[in-house]
Design a protein around this motif. Sequence first.
Motif, PDB file in Angstrom:
ATOM      1  N   GLU A   1     -16.302  28.446  40.822  1.00 58.59           N
ATOM      2  CA  GLU A   1     -17.210  27.638  39.999  1.00 58.59           C
ATOM      3  C   GLU A   1     -18.474  27.288  40.798  1.00 58.59           C
ATOM      4  O   GLU A   1     -19.586  27.295  40.258  1.00 58.59           O
TER       5      GLU A   1
ATOM      6  N   GLU B   1     -22.428  28.254  39.968  1.00 65.01           N
ATOM      7  CA  GLU B   1     -23.514  27.278  39.893  1.00 65.01           C
ATOM      8  C   GLU B   1     -24.615  27.569  40.908  1.00 65.01           C
ATOM      9  O   GLU B   1     -25.804  27.438  40.606  1.00 65.01           O
TER      10      GLU B   1
ATOM     11  N   LEU C   1     -19.777  33.894  33.525  1.00 66.66           N
ATOM     12  CA  LEU C   1     -19.443  33.236  32.271  1.00 66.66           C
ATOM     13  C   LEU C   1     -20.496  33.568  31.220  1.00 66.66           C
ATOM     14  O   LEU C   1     -21.685  33.702  31.546  1.00 66.66           O
TER      15      LEU C   1
ATOM     16  N   SER D   1     -23.034  32.987  27.874  1.00 61.59           N
ATOM     17  CA  SER D   1     -24.022  31.929  27.642  1.00 61.59           C
ATOM     18  C   SER D   1     -23.559  30.901  26.620  1.00 61.59           C
ATOM     19  O   SER D   1     -23.894  29.718  26.715  1.00 61.59           O
ATOM     20  N   SER D   2     -22.768  31.311  25.634  1.00 60.53           N
ATOM     21  CA  SER D   2     -22.314  30.399  24.586  1.00 60.53           C
ATOM     22  C   SER D   2     -21.193  29.493  25.093  1.00 60.53           C
ATOM     23  O   SER D   2     -20.246  29.960  25.730  1.00 60.53           O
ATOM     24  N   PRO D   3     -21.260  28.188  24.815  1.00 61.58           N
ATOM     25  CA  PRO D   3     -20.184  27.274  25.220  1.00 61.58           C
ATOM     26  C   PRO D   3     -18.813  27.687  24.689  1.00 61.58           C
ATOM     27  O   PRO D   3     -17.809  27.584  25.396  1.00 61.58           O
ATOM     28  N   LEU D   4     -18.751  28.156  23.437  1.00 64.71           N
ATOM     29  CA  LEU D   4     -17.474  28.588  22.877  1.00 64.71           C
ATOM     30  C   LEU D   4     -16.951  29.826  23.603  1.00 64.71           C
ATOM     31  O   LEU D   4     -15.753  29.936  23.884  1.00 64.71           O
ATOM     32  N   ASP D   5     -17.840  30.759  23.897  1.00 67.62           N
ATOM     33  CA  ASP D   5     -17.433  31.963  24.620  1.00 67.62           C
ATOM     34  C   ASP D   5     -16.992  31.621  26.042  1.00 67.62           C
ATOM     35  O   ASP D   5     -16.027  32.196  26.559  1.00 67.62           O
ATOM     36  N   ARG D   6     -17.685  30.673  26.669  1.00 66.83           N
ATOM     37  CA  ARG D   6     -17.274  30.252  28.007  1.00 66.83           C
ATOM     38  C   ARG D   6     -15.876  29.641  27.973  1.00 66.83           C
ATOM     39  O   ARG D   6     -15.056  29.884  28.872  1.00 66.83           O
ATOM     40  N   ALA D   7     -15.592  28.860  26.942  1.00 71.30           N
ATOM     41  CA  ALA D   7     -14.259  28.266  26.810  1.00 71.30           C
ATOM     42  C   ALA D   7     -13.202  29.349  26.662  1.00 71.30           C
ATOM     43  O   ALA D   7     -12.101  29.244  27.240  1.00 71.30           O
TER      44      ALA D   7
ATOM     45  N   ARG E   1     -12.733  31.041  30.077  1.00 66.78           N
ATOM     46  CA  ARG E   1     -12.012  30.129  30.977  1.00 66.78           C
ATOM     47  C   ARG E   1     -10.535  30.033  30.595  1.00 66.78           C
ATOM     48  O   ARG E   1      -9.664  29.923  31.470  1.00 66.78           O
TER      49      ARG E   1
END
Length: 212
Positions: A70, A74, A82, A84-90, A93
């Motif tokens: 992680e 960063e 990861l 770009s989309s928050p849902l795709d990142r979830a 992960r």
Amino acid sequence: MKLYNFFRSGTSHRLRIALNLKNLTYEQVAVDLRREEHLGEAFKAINPQQMVPALNVDGLILTQSPAIIEWLEERYPHPPLLPSSPLDRAHVRALAAIIGCDVHPINNRRILEMLRHDFAADETAVERWCQTWIGHGFDSFEAQLASPSLRSNFCFGDRPTLADVYLIPQIESARRFKVDMARWPRLLAIDAACSTLESFKHAVPSAQPDAS
């Protein structure tokens, strides 16, 4: 960067992949788990938890491969691990967590050594233990990839992500414990695609300086 690791350690393997994908240069320092070098005072001074990997960054020691990866994401965001989309990142992960939280922790060396020494498990029993939990995890992982919209050469999208970083070392471990991979064709296809990339080739256990 100085990476303290063991060639056959799955967590070390995943961190090598991540470092390679980020195109980062690092020096390797072998910590031989077979000789229990991780339990000695020299390594305890580096990582009080006495586990590999550990990453020395300008004198600061980072531990725990999820936290280190992680941090890499960063600090060195390109190329990204990861989406770009928050849902795709979830989603990515969650795939990584199947391996990192549910499979690897109960199949790592210290657990297997306890099975051998404290519970008198022979190698057949140890292999069965590993095959059982790896199998459950891979069943879940493959099921998560069943959607036609997710079809690609990798776990998600057209390039390796955090999910591939976690998956490939676990496949390596599965083969070591004689898990029949034939029932997971998607995982085999992803493994084949990753094996063509230099970042993954240079990270495999057999390619490490301490491999034997």
